[in-house]
Design a protein around this motif. Structure first.
Motif, short mmCIF file in Angstrom:
data_model
loop_
_atom_site.label_atom_id
_atom_site.label_comp_id
_atom_site.label_asym_id
_atom_site.label_seq_id
_atom_site.Cartn_x
_atom_site.Cartn_y
_atom_site.Cartn_z
N GLY A 166 -2.59 15.43 -4.77
CA GLY A 166 -4.02 15.29 -4.51
C GLY A 166 -4.30 14.39 -3.32
N SER A 167 -3.38 13.47 -3.04
CA SER A 167 -3.64 12.57 -1.91
C SER A 167 -3.09 13.11 -0.60
N GLY A 168 -2.58 14.35 -0.63
CA GLY A 168 -2.09 14.93 0.62
C GLY A 168 -0.59 14.83 0.73
N TYR A 169 -0.04 15.51 1.74
CA TYR A 169 1.41 15.55 1.91
C TYR A 169 1.75 15.57 3.39
N LYS A 170 3.01 15.28 3.67
CA LYS A 170 3.49 15.34 5.05
C LYS A 170 4.73 16.23 5.09
N ILE A 171 4.87 16.95 6.18
CA ILE A 171 6.05 17.79 6.37
C ILE A 171 6.66 17.45 7.72
N LEU A 172 7.96 17.21 7.71
CA LEU A 172 8.66 16.88 8.95
C LEU A 172 9.65 17.97 9.26
N TRP A 173 9.69 18.42 10.49
CA TRP A 173 10.80 19.27 10.92
C TRP A 173 11.53 18.54 12.03
N VAL A 174 12.83 18.70 12.07
CA VAL A 174 13.63 18.07 13.12
C VAL A 174 14.68 19.07 13.59
N GLY A 175 14.90 19.12 14.89
CA GLY A 175 15.88 20.06 15.44
C GLY A 175 17.09 19.32 16.00
N CYS A 176 18.08 20.11 16.38
CA CYS A 176 19.34 19.51 16.82
C CYS A 176 19.24 18.73 18.11
N ASN A 177 18.27 19.05 18.92
CA ASN A 177 18.14 18.32 20.17
C ASN A 177 17.29 17.06 20.01
N GLY A 178 16.96 16.71 18.79
CA GLY A 178 16.23 15.48 18.56
C GLY A 178 14.72 15.64 18.58
N GLU A 179 14.27 16.87 18.75
CA GLU A 179 12.82 17.10 18.72
C GLU A 179 12.36 17.09 17.28
N TYR A 180 11.15 16.53 17.06
CA TYR A 180 10.64 16.55 15.70
C TYR A 180 9.12 16.43 15.72
N GLU A 181 8.53 16.83 14.63
CA GLU A 181 7.07 16.73 14.48
C GLU A 181 6.75 16.48 13.03
N VAL A 182 5.60 15.83 12.79
CA VAL A 182 5.19 15.57 11.41
C VAL A 182 3.82 16.19 11.17
N TYR A 183 3.71 16.95 10.10
CA TYR A 183 2.42 17.55 9.73
C TYR A 183 1.76 16.68 8.68
N ASP A 184 0.49 16.40 8.88
CA ASP A 184 -0.28 15.61 7.92
C ASP A 184 -1.35 16.52 7.31
N SER A 185 -1.27 16.75 5.99
CA SER A 185 -2.20 17.70 5.38
C SER A 185 -3.63 17.19 5.38
N GLY A 211 17.92 6.09 20.52
CA GLY A 211 19.29 6.29 20.94
C GLY A 211 20.32 6.01 19.87
N SER A 212 19.92 5.28 18.85
CA SER A 212 20.87 4.96 17.77
C SER A 212 21.27 6.20 16.99
N VAL A 213 20.48 7.26 17.11
CA VAL A 213 20.84 8.51 16.44
C VAL A 213 21.51 9.40 17.47
N LYS A 214 22.78 9.71 17.22
CA LYS A 214 23.56 10.45 18.20
C LYS A 214 23.05 11.89 18.34
N LEU A 215 22.89 12.29 19.59
CA LEU A 215 22.50 13.67 19.86
C LEU A 215 23.69 14.38 20.49
N PRO A 216 23.89 15.68 20.35
CA PRO A 216 23.03 16.54 19.52
C PRO A 216 23.15 16.19 18.04
N LEU A 217 22.06 16.41 17.35
CA LEU A 217 21.99 16.07 15.94
C LEU A 217 22.50 17.30 15.17
N SER A 218 23.76 17.25 14.76
CA SER A 218 24.34 18.39 14.04
C SER A 218 23.88 18.35 12.60
N LEU A 219 22.77 18.98 12.37
CA LEU A 219 22.19 18.94 11.04
C LEU A 219 22.88 19.92 10.10
N ASN A 220 22.98 19.51 8.87
CA ASN A 220 23.50 20.41 7.84
C ASN A 220 22.32 21.20 7.30
#
Lengths: 160, 465
Positions: B260-279, B292-301
């Motif tokens: 009821g208070s809303g939700y957020k959705i995050l997508w992240v890609g291997c090149n470090g791009e990401y966005e957050v959706y706020d309902s 930089g502390s997160v090594k790129l490319p980000l090999s996501l599982n």
């Protein structure tokens, strides 16, 4: 007459009079759990017999029994199971309505769950009768709804 | 103090008078029905939604949901209901018990009917909110008012007070990707709703879930959709701002305790791009760059679902092996390097009570076993805490097995597949309990469905996309 109670509230008892004229005693601390009773005490004082016109001698003792256990912190799952074990669906309903009238929250929530548990395997028609609800769907509408929600009826053997 | 005593006496007499004229005193013929009748206007009628039944004959022959290629299904007419406006908030229970009532004198049976006719709504709402989900849907047929409870604010409040013990599992089967088969672990039963919560032309996969809502991504990784699988509440999210549709990992959190208070959705890609959706704002936001502390490319599982603990999302990565987290509240990315157990395949993250877990297959010398690890926070090492019973593992001896984990919190469903077999098992993290899941067979069907993929969701009747 102003209350100058010589005894502490916790050991004081309140007199409750049911709709059919019987009087029962309850400890003040237990009475506190029933907000309707507490309000009446606040209005009328705790040395007057509190009239409960919509609660009767059949169910009030059971309610008192519940809250007696509650004030000593002894309500367990086992106690609750035992409490409702020998009650039929209608008796539980009466208690439930009384708990609502008395604004006795803990008992009310416990009985809500118990009634839900009892109704889970019943038929739609049984539930209608239980709550005194009239079916205001036409037969066509009802069969359409059943079809749409067939998944929820599947494998259910509805008890009467 | 005589005056006070007289006043009190007067008040008690008034109370007596009030109640005498208002209560029905049934003498004992049957268990007495002590209640006052409450008069209140009938609830507003709501439009009933109308759906055509969905019937797909899609054909697919793929092994893994990630590689699904579907022929477009038949198109059917489809109407999405407008969100029903909730009726004005009901009076709280305690005020009602002092409401007016009707005095009658007639036979007790007729009297009973009269009393129950105006049974206060929130009394039965308190009961209905505690019914199991399937029973609730059955009892919606009781009358029109019960059918429209989903739109009632007071009913929502009752539901919010009743926590759901077990999640359900929304799954995609090989045969029919558009009508989700749902597994209810409390009843150990598969439900096959005749109406899909999703528009029929869409081919989408469930990627995340929170607050009773499931987030879907179409197989082209373009558009996001959110729906409540129980109520057909559905929303297509606005378009993202990327131009390249590469594969992404997705996480979902709720703001506060309920959807009821809303939700957020995050997508992240291997090149470090990401966005957050706020309902709440209904928009995507790019709060910055991955540090930089997160090594790129980000090999996501991509086979692992993200895990949400409070406002933080955790994703599995490799090269280096470990976990990457993002806190939607503080907008901070953190990387944890955690060596993976040896001989591990098909691994995925899970969570219980704030503890991060790992589920995966251990294959050694033709023997395969499902193992569960716990993350040791101090050492950042996985520690094995449980294994699937050996007797079940023997079924997979010498076979090439793939595993998908549906759900990532508390109760997991594992789909184990080899050439001829699809075994379904649930694992309760807290109780360390392994249970077999009955085969998924569609109504009037005989063939067991293969579960391609899916997600767990906590059934919430009142979650709105």
């Amino acid at each position: 007459m102003a209350q100058e109670a010589s005894s502490s509230t916790s050991s004081k008892t309140i007199s409750l009079k049911t709709g059919d004229g019987e009087i029962f005693e309850i400890e003040a601390s237990a009475a506190k759990q029933m907000k309707t009773v507490q309000r009446l005490i606040d209005d009328l004082g705790d040395d007057i017999t509190i009239p409960l016109h919509n609660v009767f001698s059949k169910e009030l003792p059971k309610i008192i029994e519940y809250y007696k256990k509650d004030i000593t912190g002894e309500i367990t799952k086992d106690f609750e199971a035992e409490f409702v074990k020998d009650l039929n669906d209608d008796e539980v309903k009466v208690l439930f309505l009384a708990a609502n009238y008395l604004d006795a929250n803990k008992l009310f929530e416990f009985l809500s769950q118990n009634i839900a548990d009892r109704l889970e395997s019943k038929s739609v028609e049984y539930v209608r009768k239980y709550f005194g609800v009239e079916n205001d769907f036409t037969p066509e509408e009802e069969s359409k709804l059943r079809e749409e929600r067939a998944w929820s009826f599947r494998g259910i053997k509805e008890d009467e | 103090m005589e005056g006070l005593a007289m006043l009190k006496y007067l008040i008690s007499q008034l109370h007596q008078l009030f109640h005498d004229s208002s209560s029905i005193l049934l003498q004992q013929q049957q268990p007495s029905l002590p209640t006052t009748i409450f008069l209140h206007p009938p609830p507003p009628t709501t439009t009933t939604t109308r759906w055509t039944s969905f019937d797909s004959e899609e054909d697919s022959s793929v092994d893994d949901c990630c590689d699904l290629v579907m022929a477009a299904g038949k198109s059917h007419s489809f109407r999405i209901s407008e969100p029903l406006k909730p009726p004005p908030a009901k009076k709280p229970r305690k005020d009602r018990s002092r409401g007016k009532s009707l005095g009658r004198s007639c036979s007790s049976e007729v009297m009973e009917q009269e009393i129950w006719k105006d049974f206060p709504e929130d009394l039965f709402e308190a009961v209905i909110a505690r019914l199991p989900i399937a029973a609730f849907f059955r009892f919606r047929s009781v009358c029109r008012q019960w059918d429209s409870l989903l739109a009632s604010q007071s009913f929502s409040q009752h539901c919010a007070q009743v926590p759901q013990e077990n999640p359900w599992f929304y799954t995609i089967t090989h045969e029919n990707v558009n009508s989700g088969a749902m597994y209810d672990p409390s009843l150990k039963k598969w439900h096959h709703p005749s109406i899909s919560p999703l528009p029929t032309k869409l081919i989408v996969l469930p990627v995340a879930s929170a607050g009773g809502l499931v987030c879907f991504l179409d197989i082209g990784h373009r558009n996001f959709y959110v729906c409540n699988p129980l109520t057909q509440s559905f929303k297509e999210l606005p378009a993202r701002s990327v131009k390249v549709w590469s594969r992404v990992a997705v996480g979902m959190t709720v703001n506060g305790n309920s959807a009821g208070s809303g939700y957020k959705i995050l997508w992240v890609g291997c090149n470090g791009e990401y966005e957050v959706y706020d309902s709440v704002k209904n928009s995507w936001n790019r709060p910055g760059n991955i540090p930089g502390s997160v090594k790129l490319p980000l090999s996501l599982n991509f086979r692992s679902q993200a895990v949400a603990i409070d406002s933080t999302l955790y994703f599995m990565r490799s090269d280096p092996e470990g976990v990457v987290s993002y806190d939607v509240a503080t907008r901070v990315w953190t990387q944890y390097i955690i060596p993976a157990p040896l001989h591990l395949t098909d691994h995925t993250l899970a969570e219980y009570d704030g503890q991060i877990m790992l589920v995966g297959l251990l294959t050694k010398n033709a023997a395969t076993c499902v193992c569960i690890w716990e993350l040791q926070k101090m050492t950042l090492l996985w520690k094995e805490v449980d294994r699937m019973p050996n007797i079940w593992c023997l079924d997979f001896y010498g076979k090439h097995v793939r595993m998908t984990c549906l759900g990532n919190k508390g109760l997991l469903m594992l789909s184990l597949r080899s050439k001829q077999m699809n075994r379904l098992v649930t694992y309760n993290i807290a109780r360390k309990e392994w249970l077999k899941v009955p085969g998924c067979v569609v109504p009037h069907g005989k063939k067991r469905q293969w579960i391609a993929c899916g997600t767990a969701f906590y059934p919430c009747l009142t979650a709105v996309a």
